[in-house]
Design a protein around this motif. Structure first.
Motif, PDB file in Angstrom:
ATOM      1  N   THR A  18      32.597  46.796  44.889  1.00 52.39           N
ATOM      2  CA  THR A  18      33.603  45.868  45.416  1.00 52.39           C
ATOM      3  C   THR A  18      33.998  44.790  44.421  1.00 52.39           C
ATOM      4  O   THR A  18      34.926  44.028  44.685  1.00 52.39           O
ATOM      5  CB  THR A  18      33.081  45.197  46.696  1.00 52.39           C
ATOM      6  OG1 THR A  18      31.861  44.502  46.399  1.00 52.39           O
ATOM      7  CG2 THR A  18      32.829  46.240  47.786  1.00 52.39           C
ATOM      8  N   GLY A  19      33.305  44.722  43.302  1.00 51.28           N
ATOM      9  CA  GLY A  19      33.670  43.715  42.316  1.00 51.28           C
ATOM     10  C   GLY A  19      33.014  43.972  40.976  1.00 51.28           C
ATOM     11  O   GLY A  19      31.925  44.548  40.892  1.00 51.28           O
ATOM     12  N   TRP A  21      32.552  41.706  37.205  1.00 52.57           N
ATOM     13  CA  TRP A  21      32.778  40.446  36.506  1.00 52.57           C
ATOM     14  C   TRP A  21      32.459  40.629  35.024  1.00 52.57           C
ATOM     15  O   TRP A  21      31.476  41.297  34.666  1.00 52.57           O
ATOM     16  CB  TRP A  21      31.891  39.350  37.096  1.00 52.57           C
ATOM     17  CG  TRP A  21      32.356  38.909  38.444  1.00 52.57           C
ATOM     18  CD1 TRP A  21      33.122  37.822  38.745  1.00 52.57           C
ATOM     19  CD2 TRP A  21      32.090  39.561  39.689  1.00 52.57           C
ATOM     20  NE1 TRP A  21      33.371  37.756  40.090  1.00 52.57           N
ATOM     21  CE2 TRP A  21      32.746  38.813  40.704  1.00 52.57           C
ATOM     22  CE3 TRP A  21      31.391  40.711  40.063  1.00 52.57           C
ATOM     23  CZ2 TRP A  21      32.705  39.169  42.047  1.00 52.57           C
ATOM     24  CZ3 TRP A  21      31.345  41.066  41.403  1.00 52.57           C
ATOM     25  CH2 TRP A  21      31.997  40.302  42.375  1.00 52.57           C
ATOM     26  N   SER A  31      37.616  39.056  36.182  1.00 50.49           N
ATOM     27  CA  SER A  31      36.993  39.743  37.306  1.00 50.49           C
ATOM     28  C   SER A  31      37.947  40.732  37.944  1.00 50.49           C
ATOM     29  O   SER A  31      39.170  40.613  37.840  1.00 50.49           O
ATOM     30  CB  SER A  31      36.526  38.734  38.366  1.00 50.49           C
ATOM     31  OG  SER A  31      37.633  38.082  38.953  1.00 50.49           O
ATOM     32  N   ARG A  33      38.241  42.635  41.787  1.00 49.77           N
ATOM     33  CA  ARG A  33      37.748  42.765  43.158  1.00 49.77           C
ATOM     34  C   ARG A  33      38.467  43.933  43.833  1.00 49.77           C
ATOM     35  O   ARG A  33      39.681  44.057  43.714  1.00 49.77           O
ATOM     36  CB  ARG A  33      37.962  41.477  43.950  1.00 49.77           C
ATOM     37  CG  ARG A  33      37.147  40.296  43.420  1.00 49.77           C
ATOM     38  CD  ARG A  33      37.373  39.042  44.261  1.00 49.77           C
ATOM     39  NE  ARG A  33      36.623  37.915  43.746  1.00 49.77           N
ATOM     40  CZ  ARG A  33      35.371  37.627  44.091  1.00 49.77           C
ATOM     41  NH1 ARG A  33      34.731  38.413  44.942  1.00 49.77           N
ATOM     42  NH2 ARG A  33      34.766  36.571  43.576  1.00 49.77           N
TER      43      ARG A  33
END
Length: 271
Positions: A18-19, A21, A31, A33
């Motif tokens: 889901t993400g 970075w 980032s 997302r």
């Protein structure tokens, strides 16, 4: 930042991510997302609209795609959508289009992205002999019907015929490499068969797509649109071999662009 943008290429088929970075030394963080919302759930497939939001990366705005995944195997098939929810070619957003969860160097290059547990070479960058992946490639091609159903069932900003016209414009068949030729032909064959069974053929009637196996359809080529429209509005009767003359209406006339795309797909699939 160039390296950060390449992180986008990793995530279209990673359902559990889901993400991401990225904070390089001496530079601002970046980032990615990822969010997914269900569009359609059927007995064998789930179709999701995926939004990939970027921050601190040069690309402007989110990336959206429509992703169809099987509920019986690991195959996935996806289309990139523009801001209006209209299909565009995969490479407008991503640098790779064949995945085993993560991207390979194989080139499908026909307008969509695919993922499955394909058998790959030891370096994990290329597919092994296509014959060993034939079943999985057929499974991916079979997801095309669910993907189109999802496309038509989601909220849209254009008419069904216009949406389908843009969908057919996505496909191309002249840049696939030898590793993916079997898969590209399977997709072309499935697409042509669907046009005969499903109402996915754009017509001059914005709200009434056709299916080629249901009725006699016409298209006009190399004549002005105004002349074509006058013939349709006058309900001119056209006869063909072994069929009585038929008064043509707007729902009987397919877009010339579709006719060309359909012919290219049939030729590539050897139909």
């Amino acid at each position: 930042l160039d390296r950060a943008e390449r992180l986008l290429y990793l995530v279209p088929f990673l359902r559990m991510v889901t993400g991401v970075w990225f904070h390089p030394l001496g530079a601002d963080p970046a980032s990615i997302r990822v969010g997914a919302s269900e569009v359609l759930e059927a007995e064998s497939v789930t179709v999701e609209e995926v939004t990939i939001a970027l921050a601190g990366i040069g690309r402007e705005g989110p990336v959206r795609l429509l992703r169809c995944r099987s509920r019986g195997h690991q195959g996935q098939l996806a289309l990139v959508l523009n801001d209006a929810g209209i299909p565009v070619r995969w490479h407008e957003a991503f640098g790779h289009d064949v995945y085993v969860a993560l991207p390979l160097k194989a080139k499908l290059s026909c307008g969509v992205g695919v993922s499955h547990r394909f058998e790959v070479q030891s370096g994990r960058t290329h597919l092994v002999d296509p014959e060993k992946n034939a079943q999985k490639m057929d499974e991916v091609a079979d997801l095309l019907e669910g993907l189109v159903e999802g496309l038509l069932s989601r909220g849209r900003t254009v008419t069904p015929s216009e949406l389908l016209r843009r969908f057919w414009a996505v496909w191309k068949w002249n840049e696939t490499d030898s590793e993916c030729e079997y898969l590209a032909k399977a997709l072309a064959r499935t697409l042509a068969q669907m046009a005969e069974r499903k109402r996915i053929v754009p017509t001059l009637d914005p709200d009434s797509p056709a299916k080629l196996g249901d009725t006699l359809c016409f298209y006009f080529n190399q004549i002005p649109d105004a002349f074509r429209d006058a013939l349709v509005d006058a309900r001119v009767r056209i006869g063909v071999i072994d069929r009585p003359p038929q008064a043509i209406g707007r729902s009987d006339v397919v877009e010339a662009g579709f006719a060309a795309a359909y012919a290219r797909g049939c030729a590539y699939a050897d139909r």
